[in-house]
Design an enzyme around this catalytic site. Structure first.
Site, short mmCIF file in Angstrom:
data_model
loop_
_atom_site.label_atom_id
_atom_site.label_comp_id
_atom_site.label_asym_id
_atom_site.label_seq_id
_atom_site.Cartn_x
_atom_site.Cartn_y
_atom_site.Cartn_z
N ASP A 268 51.60 -0.55 39.68
CA ASP A 268 51.33 0.00 38.41
C ASP A 268 51.42 1.01 38.24
O ASP A 268 51.90 1.86 39.33
CB ASP A 268 49.50 -0.02 38.34
CG ASP A 268 48.76 0.39 37.20
OD1 ASP A 268 49.56 0.26 36.24
OD2 ASP A 268 48.02 0.80 37.48
N ASP A 270 50.89 4.41 35.31
CA ASP A 270 49.79 5.44 35.72
C ASP A 270 48.91 5.09 36.04
O ASP A 270 47.76 4.06 36.74
CB ASP A 270 49.48 5.39 33.69
CG ASP A 270 50.34 5.58 32.99
OD1 ASP A 270 51.73 6.43 33.53
OD2 ASP A 270 50.40 5.54 32.39
N ASP A 496 45.22 0.45 40.56
CA ASP A 496 44.52 1.25 40.21
C ASP A 496 43.67 -0.07 39.14
O ASP A 496 41.68 1.02 38.85
CB ASP A 496 43.94 2.50 39.87
CG ASP A 496 44.58 2.46 38.59
OD1 ASP A 496 43.58 3.50 37.53
OD2 ASP A 496 45.70 1.91 38.04
#
Length: 532
Positions: A268, A270, A496
């Protein structure tokens, strides 16, 4: 009449066997053949017919007494010599057996000397040597031992003096570190468990050169696998593995394919690799005790640079409403026309498609001519990315480059080197020949490419390995990635959010959560130990 006389050397006394053994050993060890010839017994002695038997008795001793020749004296009693405490200074070499275990852990190096050569006693001293067998490596001792002490009378050569270590130069410098652990450093007590504490990295960022920060984190300069560098358009298959129309552009084939990749790390963007969205909202500053005003200011400046790069060099104004999941999704509509003199501002792309309604959800338009112009733009985006992926300063120009470098330094100081820790893990994966980094982000494809360039991630993410999940979601992107690299590869998802975690769980992929600096450090440590 012949008289048969038994030689005294055939006496039943054990002295002859001992004496013969000593002479035999002397002949073997010292090469004295003459002494051995003198000790051969005369089995039959012919007496002279003119000499009476009584005269020969004066030359012979009484029966039963030991008789020796004048050249050989009686051997003294055997002397037991202890095995020297220090063997010759050549340690046993480490022999790797079939069980792939090193059976000589105490070896200090390939070539080494002992402190000095031990003074050997008279005769041959025993020495040790390694014996290799099916069960491993053993230390055996040669059976050569001193059988008797010989004086200087029995030796044809003078004794050899002992040699000291100082006569020979060292093969290696004193700073040479042996590849094996010496025996003195081995701990005999049980190993204790150590607790590792993550120390906070300093907030200052070293000064960078004017051409750095775009790709200076890349430690791998060798040729990359096709999934990293050369996985460009293919004449019969798109990058997601689905059959498509044959493109007229032919790229040079790569020596290896996507199906040879053994491990795929799906990242991922960001809040996992970079800190961006939480800067704008102030979440990062409040969580880590940073100044919120500074955080928002840096976030807004970075956002402005991202969209400025996307609009100026990556056709974001033209492609915002025609977003694609992958840069090669419309490559089948490209006819391979030379774009060196092509004018994108006057090709009629906007007049043909003035509204967003003409661009469907998948970027497909009814007109073939319009689709070709769309493919031209994505091809130019790909060329710009590949040209400036390691030199963003050359793309944005000198005035903006200094601002960008200063902004990057402030961002690293504010985030406690978050990006530096991420790049360490990314470079470890990128250095492996059969592993690859793949990026899946919820940002639109063109702004995502601008983010990757401005954050200095172009060296670890080829444009073919970047997917946008804005329209389809990350689970759909995971399926495309699995179709591309095959079912035999191992997929590891790093992120996250809940979306990537659920997608990884559905496809039975391991998921590594990133929520703080310690998670990035643990990931890097696991990669260094090759646990992942």
């Amino acid at each position: 009449m012949l008289e048969v006389v038994t030689s005294p050397s055939l006496a039943t006394s054990s002295d002859w066997s001992e004496h013969g053994a000593a002479v035999g050993t002397l002949s073997d060890r010292e090469g004295i053949a003459k002494s051995a010839a003198l000790s051969v017994p005369q089995l039959f002695v012919k007496s002279h017919p003119r000499v009476p038997p009584g005269q020969s008795s004066t030359a012979m001793a009484a029966y039963g007494q030991t008789q020796y020749s004048t050249g050989i004296q009686q051997a003294p009693p055997y002397t037991a010599y202890p095995t020297p405490a220090q063997a010759y200074g050549i340690p046993p070499y480490s022999i790797k057996t079939e069980d792939s275990l090193n059976h000589s852990p105490s070896q200090s190096g390939f070539l080494s000397y002992g402190p000095s050569f031990s003074t050997a006693p008279a005769g041959q001293s025993p020495y040790t040597y390694p014996v290799h067998s099916t069960a491993g490596l053993y230390q055996g001792a040669n059976g050569l031992t001193n059988t008797a002490g010989f004086g200087s009378v029995h030796q044809d050569y003078p004794s050899y003096p002992s040699f000291s270590q100082n006569q020979y130069p060292q093969y290696f410098s004193p700073s040479y570190n042996p590849p094996y652990v010496p025996a003195s450093s081995l701990c005999s007590s049980p190993l204790s468990t150590s607790t590792y504490v993550l120390q906070e990295a300093p907030h200052n960022v070293p000064s960078q050169s004017s051409e750095s920060l775009a790709g200076d984190y890349n430690t791998h300069n060798g040729p990359s696998t096709p999934a990293k560098e050369g996985d460009t358009e293919r004449p019969h298959r798109a990058s997601d593995g689905k059959l498509r129309g044959r493109s007229k552009r032919n790229s040079d084939p790569s020596p290896a394919g996507d199906n040879e990749i053994e491990r795929v790390f799906v990242w991922d963007l960001d809040e996992t690799i970079i800190i961006f969205h939480s800067l704008l909202t102030g979440t990062f500053a409040s969580r880590y005790g940073k100044d919120t005003t500074t955080s928002v200011r840096i976030g807004l400046m970075m956002e402005e640079m991202i969209f400025n790069l996307a609009d100026t060099h990556l056709f974001f104004n033209d492609l915002e409403d025609c977003d694609q999941i992958h840069v090669d999704d419309v490559s089948s509509d490209d006819n391979g026309q030379d774009l060196s003199t092509y004018n994108f501002s006057t090709d009629g792309f906007h007049s043909t498609a003035p509204g967003a309604s003409l661009c469907l959800g998948t970027g497909v338009h009814g007109g073939v001519d319009w689709m070709r112009k769309l493919a031209f733009r994505y091809r130019r985006v790909k060329e710009m990315y590949n040209t400036y992926r390691n030199n963003v300063g050359g793309l944005i120009g000198a005035p903006k480059r200094e601002t960008w470098l200063q902004l990057r330094a402030e961002l690293e100081a504010l985030t406690d080197l978050w990006l530096t820790h991420s790049l360490k893990a990314l470079n470890l994966i990128n250095s492996r020949p059969n592993c690859v980094n793949v990026l899946v982000t919820t940002t639109q494809l063109i702004p995502a490419l601008a983010k990757v360039l401005l954050y200095g991630l172009g060296s670890v993410f080829p444009i073919e390995n970047i997917y946008s999940a804005t329209k389809t979601g990350k689970e759909s992107c995971f399926e495309r990635i699995m179709q591309r690299f095959g079912r035999k590869a191992v997929y590891i998802v790093i992120g996250d959010g809940v979306e990537e975690e659920q997608g990884a769980k559905k496809h039975n992929m391991p998921f590594w959560r990133i929520s703080c600096h310690a998670d990035l450090e643990a990931l890097r440590h696991a990669l260094e130990l090759e646990y992942l």
